[in-house]
Design a protein around this motif. Structure first.
Motif, mmCIF file in Angstrom:
data_model
loop_
_atom_site.group_PDB
_atom_site.id
_atom_site.type_symbol
_atom_site.label_atom_id
_atom_site.label_comp_id
_atom_site.label_asym_id
_atom_site.label_seq_id
_atom_site.Cartn_x
_atom_site.Cartn_y
_atom_site.Cartn_z
ATOM 1 N N ARG A 179 0.823 -1.216 0.000
ATOM 2 C CA ARG A 179 0.000 0.000 0.000
ATOM 3 C C ARG A 179 0.855 1.263 0.000
ATOM 4 O O ARG A 179 0.604 2.189 -0.761
ATOM 5 N N HIS A 183 1.641 1.832 -3.975
ATOM 6 C CA HIS A 183 0.578 2.737 -4.375
ATOM 7 C C HIS A 183 0.873 4.191 -4.027
ATOM 8 O O HIS A 183 0.420 5.102 -4.702
ATOM 9 N N ARG A 184 1.635 4.432 -2.943
ATOM 10 C CA ARG A 184 1.827 5.836 -2.536
ATOM 11 C C ARG A 184 3.278 6.290 -2.650
ATOM 12 O O ARG A 184 3.625 7.360 -2.192
#
Ligand SMILES: Nc1ncnc2c1ncn2[C@@H]1O[C@H](COP(=O)(O)OP(=O)(O)OP(=O)(O)O)[C@@H](O)[C@H]1O
Ligand SMILES: [Mg+2]
Lengths: 221, 268
Positions: A179, A183-184
């Motif tokens: 995550r 994703h970030r």
């Protein structure tokens, strides 16, 4: 530096990973240990050769082991839902982890038991020991250090798989790494999770190896 | 009188990948109670196979084995396990449980027989005294010498209180002096407990030292059998002659000197 919210998240992630790993290892052995024993016993050189049973388990374990874990994860979703009630989260991940680990554990158990000196088994037979006595007091007892090394390897492997399960919402450190890191683009958090994973593996391996050495009576000391 | 062990037309054929091996070919003989029965022959003659048939570690292809009048091949699995408790076996490589200490190794057959732990330990300690290893009770096999390991194996085999003891090259991994002490122990066991002993060996000296009777095997066939004195002084078959005559420099020198004298006296 990560803030306290992140720290708490990392701590929870670590706990979730440990939970998945240890519970999966436990149930992996609940299934894999008897399966490994049956494999070792029914083998052509075993104490109760049985070609049919051996081939059946052999085939079954090879099939499962050749399915990539990510695909297995998806394949068993209906089963996971039936057992755990949902298909995401740490507890849900345990189901595919156990299914993937059991045949692999069975193979390790089989290999450990086959290392036991044939002569010792024969001595037990010559004393009139029955099959269960031989399994319990000769095979398992004599192979205990090798079995413990197997447990250590299983824990390490399952930990790695549990991180993989994170990619599909399995929770734990793998989930965090995907995550935040993927994703970030927060690579610092990803690196921290990796460091924690490495440390966990090291600690678990250390404990396992120490125990198996402690338990081994074949060396002078 | 019914002999203690009777082997009738025993055959054992192995079916290996590279063809069949007739390891034991139609062998019949008898062993009396209290005898020390030697089995000699060259490597591959079928000695181990024959002896392993005596407790059915190897299932005969055909033939019968009677122990104390009971046919072993006709027993159920359960009865066979009980019968085996009465037939001890010791091995060239000792085959002790490496993860158990000496005392617990000796307790093992008692556990199989369902003896209570305390009683088992007490009995095991007495047996360790018999084999002069009391002070090693808490040691592990890895910490013992070969001779000591074989003594533990002997104490272990005695624990089940057997009537028969099978020894497959029990002294072949030991040096001459240790061999001699183990042979003396076997002899003492034979005298003290009246246990019938079957010894496989390729050392003629071992036969002279302890055996009362001997069987000569060659290529799976029983060539000759009889009292040691007869077979060693006047071997009738070529196989026996070759073995007895080619009996090179003696290994158990001291022990043999006495015995050859006896044999010579007997011959003269
Ligand atoms: N399990 C087995 N499978 C196939 N062949 C076997 C097996 N066991 C023994 N044999 C064969 O049977 C024959 C007799 O073997 P055995 O071990 O009884 O000989 P031995 O007289 O004890 O020899 P040694 O003095 O070397 O111990 C040999 O040719 C051997 O290769
Ligand atoms: Mg042999």
């Amino acid at each position: 530096m990560p803030d306290s919210a992140t720290l708490i998240m990392l701590l929870e992630g670590t706990c979730a990973t440990l939970y998945m790993t240890l519970v999966s290892t436990l149930f992996g052995y609940v299934l894999g240990l008897p399966m490994g024993i049956v494999l070792a016993v029914t083998d052509r050189e075993g104490i109760k050769p049985n070609k049919f049973v051996y081939k059946l388990l052999d085939f079954f374990s090879n099939i499962i082991r050749s399915i990539p874990f990510l695909i297995l994860l998806i394949l068993v979703i209906p089963l996971t839902k039936a057992i755990v009630g949902k298909s995401y989260g740490s507890s849900a991940t345990v189901v595919p982890l156990v299914i993937a680990a059991a045949p692999f554990i069975a193979r390790m158990v089989e290999a450990s038991l086959k290392e036991v000196d044939k002569g010792v088994v024969e001595a037990a037979q010559s004393m009139g020991a029955g099959m269960f006595t031989i399994i319990y007091k000769v095979l398992l007892a004599e192979a205990r250090t090798s079995l413990l090394v197997g447990v250590t390897i299983a824990v390490g492997t399952i930990l790695g798989y549990s991180a993989m399960a994170g990619a599909v919402g399995g929770g734990g450190l793998g989930d965090i790494a995907v995550r935040y890191g993927y994703h970030r683009y927060q690579s610092d958090i990803m690196i921290i999770t990796i460091v924690i994973l490495v440390v966990l593996v090291q600690i678990l391996q250390g404990i396992g190896m120490l125990l198996s050495k402690r338990l081994d009576r074949r060396v002078n000391k | 009188m019914e002999p203690f062990i009777r082997v009738e037309n025993l055959c054992k054929t192995f079916f290996a990948k590279n063809g069949r091996v007739e390891a034991v070919k139609d062998i019949s003989f008898e062993i009396g109670k209290g005898d020390i029965f030697g089995i000699i022959g060259l490597s591959g003659a079928g000695k181990s196979t024959l002896v392993r048939c005596l407790n059915l570690l190897e299932r005969p292809s055909s033939g019968k084995i009677y122990v104390d009048g009971r046919s072993l091949t006709d027993l159920s699995e359960r009865e066979l396990r009980r019968a085996r408790q009465n037939i001890g076996m010791i091995f060239q490589h000792f085959n002790l449980l490496m993860q158990r200490n000496v005392l617990d190794n000796v307790c093992f057959p008692l556990e199989i027989a369902g003896v209570k732990k305390r009683a088992a330990r007490k009995h095991a300690m007495e047996l360790l005294e018999t084999v002069e290893l009391s002070e090693k009770a808490k040691a592990y096999p890895a910490q013992l010498s070969g001779g000591q390991k074989q003594r533990v194996a002997i104490a272990r085999v005695l624990a089940a209180n057997p009537d028969i003891l099978l020894c497959d090259e029990a002294t072949s991994a030991l040096d001459p002096r240790t061999t001699k002490s183990i042979l003396e122990l076997l002899k003492e066991i034979n005298l003290r407990y009246g246990i019938t002993i079957v010894v496989i060996t390729h050392e003629m000296a071992v036969v002279r030292e302890i055996c009362t009777h001997v069987a000569v095997l060659e290529n799976g066939r029983l060539e000759e059998t009889g009292a040691v004195k007869d077979v060693f002084c006047s071997p009738k078959t070529e196989a026996a002659k070759r073995l007895v005559m080619n009996d090179g420099p003696d290994i158990v020198t001291a022990a043999v000197d006495e015995n050859t004298k006896e044999v010579e006296d007997f011959a003269g």
